[in-house]
Design an enzyme around this catalytic site. Sequence first.
Site, PDB file in Angstrom:
ATOM      1  N   ASP A  51       5.341  -4.223  -6.072  1.00 56.34           N
ATOM      2  CA  ASP A  51       5.899  -4.520  -4.767  1.00 56.34           C
ATOM      3  C   ASP A  51       4.970  -5.548  -4.107  1.00 56.34           C
ATOM      4  O   ASP A  51       3.817  -5.719  -4.527  1.00 56.34           O
ATOM      5  CB  ASP A  51       5.980  -3.239  -3.938  1.00 56.34           C
ATOM      6  CG  ASP A  51       6.495  -3.480  -2.538  1.00 56.34           C
ATOM      7  OD1 ASP A  51       7.563  -4.084  -2.398  1.00 56.34           O
ATOM      8  OD2 ASP A  51       5.810  -3.076  -1.578  1.00 56.34           O
TER       9      ASP A  51
ATOM     10  N   ASP B 251       4.597  -6.654  -0.078  1.00 53.22           N
ATOM     11  CA  ASP B 251       3.943  -6.325   1.186  1.00 53.22           C
ATOM     12  C   ASP B 251       3.336  -4.929   1.111  1.00 53.22           C
ATOM     13  O   ASP B 251       4.031  -3.951   0.841  1.00 53.22           O
ATOM     14  CB  ASP B 251       4.957  -6.406   2.330  1.00 53.22           C
ATOM     15  CG  ASP B 251       4.296  -6.435   3.701  1.00 53.22           C
ATOM     16  OD1 ASP B 251       3.087  -6.705   3.770  1.00 53.22           O
ATOM     17  OD2 ASP B 251       4.989  -6.175   4.696  1.00 53.22           O
TER      18      ASP B 251
ATOM     19  N   ASP C 100       3.673   0.878  -2.461  1.00 48.51           N
ATOM     20  CA  ASP C 100       2.994   1.540  -1.340  1.00 48.51           C
ATOM     21  C   ASP C 100       3.947   2.363  -0.499  1.00 48.51           C
ATOM     22  O   ASP C 100       3.511   3.045   0.418  1.00 48.51           O
ATOM     23  CB  ASP C 100       2.330   0.495  -0.431  1.00 48.51           C
ATOM     24  CG  ASP C 100       3.352  -0.310   0.363  1.00 48.51           C
ATOM     25  OD1 ASP C 100       4.277  -0.894  -0.260  1.00 48.51           O
ATOM     26  OD2 ASP C 100       3.246  -0.346   1.599  1.00 48.51           O
TER      27      ASP C 100
END
Length: 334
Positions: A19, A21, A218
């Site tokens: 991923d 960001d 995250d």
Amino acid sequence: MLGESESPLSDGYDLAMFDLDGVVYVGGTAIDGVPERVDRLVAAGVHVAFVTNNASRTAAEVAENLLKLGVHASAEDVVTSAQAAARVLHDRFGTGASILLLGGAGLVGALGDLGLVPVTDLETPDVAAIVSGFGPEVRWKDVMRAAVLIRDGLPWVASNADMTFPTAYGLAPGHGVLVKTLADFSGVQPVVAGKPARPLLDETIRRVGGERPLMVGDRLDTDIEGARNAGVDSLLVMTGVTGLLELLAATPELRPTYISPTTEGLFEPHPAPRMDAGAASLNGWTASVVDGRLTVVGGGSPADWWRVVAVAAWQHLDTTGSPADTSGLSTPGA
């Protein structure tokens, strides 16, 4: 409740799907150590992909931004929800199908790459379907027309359903807000291509290659749940939006295979805590929930701290239905 790996994850998986960001960068700055770790993975023979639900930018634009941050990436390493949406449409309607577009340049390029014909005039007859994605320039009159077409039966694919979108001025409404508006009006739910739906990770594996993929994320409700939906293992890193409270309240479909404070966990073994009399223990740490309150004693590595608190809290949640009380508990380094 956590996976276990006696060898570094980089030895056991041949595709790392990152991923962006919160994993690769935060606020336009690369997270410390990530560019070097990406290079280490590539040197070790691991395929690397950068996976994003953002459908507004092309893969080339995303790769260009990564290069500016010091992360070596090419357009072939980037897979977007626009590309996944285009694949869904191509599989259903075939090359040459005309697709109404409610979105930005990322969708235009993704549709064209697969031989689909993007149509921007929503009055065009004989189109096969409509696709929507994040597009700041989308006009309200086009939203209204799209809503009516969807209500009247035109097949609809949405690139993603993210309710928020990160900007320089903070979190703003994401494409999911538009998806909800269209769905509420039409009574129709779209086929969603982005995480946590499965198509994006399937498209990533198809494009980048690898037989033993690992999702690195995250966020529990997109990255980790998306990995579970795609049937692949996941590594949760604590450099983004997930904090202690979110992790410990995670229900089974949101729980990662592995946990690490940073992406350095890709190069480390992952021991799993052992449960004994309701307490989770690992390498000097012991976590338990007594009278609803989570306590941790001992000492050791921050990574093992996260592992024991997660396992102890999840057992409590599964048994009682209530998250553990974490008042007074500090995370390592806090």
